[in-house]
Design a protein around this motif. Sequence first.
Motif, mmCIF file in Angstrom:
data_model
loop_
_atom_site.group_PDB
_atom_site.id
_atom_site.type_symbol
_atom_site.label_atom_id
_atom_site.label_comp_id
_atom_site.label_asym_id
_atom_site.label_seq_id
_atom_site.Cartn_x
_atom_site.Cartn_y
_atom_site.Cartn_z
ATOM 1 N N LEU A 1 -30.584 -30.120 34.531
ATOM 2 C CA LEU A 1 -31.256 -28.834 34.725
ATOM 3 C C LEU A 1 -30.258 -27.678 34.785
ATOM 4 C CD1 LEU A 1 -34.015 -29.766 37.344
ATOM 5 C CD2 LEU A 1 -34.353 -29.166 34.941
ATOM 6 N N LEU A 2 -29.157 -27.883 35.497
ATOM 7 C CA LEU A 2 -28.154 -26.831 35.596
ATOM 8 C C LEU A 2 -27.479 -26.581 34.249
ATOM 9 C CD1 LEU A 2 -26.459 -27.577 39.045
ATOM 10 C CD2 LEU A 2 -28.085 -25.765 38.480
ATOM 11 N N ALA A 3 -27.263 -27.643 33.468
ATOM 12 C CA ALA A 3 -26.681 -27.468 32.139
ATOM 13 C C ALA A 3 -27.618 -26.674 31.238
ATOM 14 C CB ALA A 3 -26.363 -28.826 31.523
ATOM 15 N N LEU A 4 -28.914 -26.963 31.319
ATOM 16 C CA LEU A 4 -29.888 -26.193 30.548
ATOM 17 C C LEU A 4 -29.915 -24.735 31.008
ATOM 18 C CD1 LEU A 4 -32.890 -28.704 30.298
ATOM 19 C CD2 LEU A 4 -31.399 -27.935 28.436
ATOM 20 N N ALA A 5 -29.788 -24.533 32.318
ATOM 21 C CA ALA A 5 -29.747 -23.167 32.835
ATOM 22 C C ALA A 5 -28.522 -22.420 32.303
ATOM 23 C CB ALA A 5 -29.732 -23.180 34.363
ATOM 24 N N ALA A 6 -27.380 -23.115 32.232
ATOM 25 C CA ALA A 6 -26.169 -22.492 31.699
ATOM 26 C C ALA A 6 -26.348 -22.127 30.231
ATOM 27 C CB ALA A 6 -24.975 -23.439 31.876
ATOM 28 N N ALA A 7 -26.932 -23.034 29.460
ATOM 29 C CA ALA A 7 -27.161 -22.752 28.044
ATOM 30 C C ALA A 7 -28.135 -21.589 27.871
ATOM 31 C CB ALA A 7 -27.691 -24.002 27.342
ATOM 32 N N GLY A 8 -29.190 -21.582 28.682
ATOM 33 C CA GLY A 8 -30.162 -20.496 28.600
ATOM 34 C C GLY A 8 -29.564 -19.151 28.978
ATOM 35 N N TRP A 9 -28.739 -19.140 30.039
ATOM 36 C CA TRP A 9 -28.106 -17.900 30.463
ATOM 37 C C TRP A 9 -27.128 -17.389 29.408
ATOM 38 C CZ3 TRP A 9 -29.250 -14.131 33.396
ATOM 39 C CH2 TRP A 9 -28.283 -13.241 33.892
ATOM 40 N N ALA A 10 -26.388 -18.312 28.780
ATOM 41 C CA ALA A 10 -25.473 -17.915 27.710
ATOM 42 C C ALA A 10 -26.244 -17.307 26.542
ATOM 43 C CB ALA A 10 -24.664 -19.123 27.242
ATOM 44 N N THR A 11 -27.412 -17.863 26.247
ATOM 45 C CA THR A 11 -28.238 -17.319 25.166
ATOM 46 C C THR A 11 -28.718 -15.912 25.504
ATOM 47 O OG1 THR A 11 -28.970 -19.549 24.589
ATOM 48 C CG2 THR A 11 -30.300 -17.710 23.775
ATOM 49 N N VAL A 12 -29.148 -15.710 26.758
ATOM 50 C CA VAL A 12 -29.588 -14.379 27.194
ATOM 51 C C VAL A 12 -28.455 -13.372 27.061
ATOM 52 C CG1 VAL A 12 -30.321 -13.031 29.204
ATOM 53 C CG2 VAL A 12 -31.367 -15.245 28.738
ATOM 54 N N LEU A 13 -27.268 -13.747 27.487
ATOM 55 C CA LEU A 13 -26.124 -12.838 27.400
ATOM 56 C C LEU A 13 -25.771 -12.528 25.954
ATOM 57 C CD1 LEU A 13 -23.832 -14.353 30.190
ATOM 58 C CD2 LEU A 13 -25.144 -12.220 30.305
#
Length: 414
Positions: A282-294
């Motif tokens: 879940l945290l890895a997906l959150a990191a990927a999602g946050w990187a996409t937002v940025l």
Amino acid sequence: MRARTAVVCSVADQGVAALTNILVLVVAARLSTVADFARFSAVYLVFTVLLGVSGAYTGQPLVLRRGASDGTRGACRSAIGFTLLVSAAVGGLLAAVCAVLPGETARALTVLGLVLPVVLAQDTARYAFATLHAQHMALAADTLRLACVLGALAVQPHGAPAARLVMVWGLSALPALVLSAIALHRRTAGTPVLLRPLLAKGHLGRRFVVEFGVGNATSQLSVLGLGAVGNPLVVGALRGATTLFGPLNVLFTSATGFGPPLLGRLATDRLRVRATAALGALLALAAAGWATVLALLPGSVGRHLLGDTWPTAAALLPATGSQYAAMAVGTCGLLALRLLDPRATLSIQVVFSVAAVAFLVGGYLFAGVMGAAWGLCLGSVCKAVATWTRVARLTRRSTSGQAPVSASAVGSGP
């Protein structure tokens, strides 16, 4: 408290604590001259290091305890007493040394020494609440602290010296400490205060302090070193990129510092490992999602956040986002190891912190700033793989009947 409520309160508490640190610096910057804010920032950095050492030595071993026995309640009470005594000694020494030194920075450090017991004891109380499954009380105390520190700083005059701001910031934690002390006394009354186990040779805090030093110091110093001997822009670019991932650091800290009491509610080691693996995903997906937002941010928004550093930091987002995804997996792997065998994490931290520095330097020599960013990512990937390999071995050993060191034994002598 139900597990779901405890998780929400724990994450919210980490968010409030992180927000407090951010807003303190923002308000201090607005109140201070450039020189005074530089002094305040230097003092705050010293405090951050002392806070990390205190949490590693006292707080992290505490949250590994399981159950609601008198021993656990007594350990919470002992941790607060130990923190007050040691921080008073360290703070007194710091104040005595800096009091005879000239300059405003020395004066601010003197004040830090005087308020150190207040701020460190309040932080230890957060670990105690987590251990006692009272995360809502940690959230209440930290929310009170946030309100008090912002209110106290807001009424300070513009141009207030760094020493005054440090004093106001430190003393504003007193109401939260009093609230925490009252709540903890109700939960731990009648249990003895035992300081000797915290000084014993086998106390896990010693290992965790080394891990803190290795894990935090090596990467920071290596980046600064590259800036000193190579291109100074390396520091700004890498720091700018990692700053954008600050919200994930809150989640990582919440997982490692306050996850063990929540995962300890599960019945078996296998269930705990599975839950930790799911958390890592879940945290890895959150990191990927946050990187996409940025990555999708307009350039004007990015420049508003980081100024002229934005173009270089934005180019590093794929590497930094990948690094944080790997860090999520590795962080949860270390959390699983803490639950299975707390003594198994030190060697991994040392070896792969050194390896990360080697990858950082090698990447910089090969491809400049971009190579350095991907080198850090490679170091995080290798650390995650090694961590989960060790978790798998310990899980098989536990299943075969050879139980590893029990986390419930934390705090006892060798």
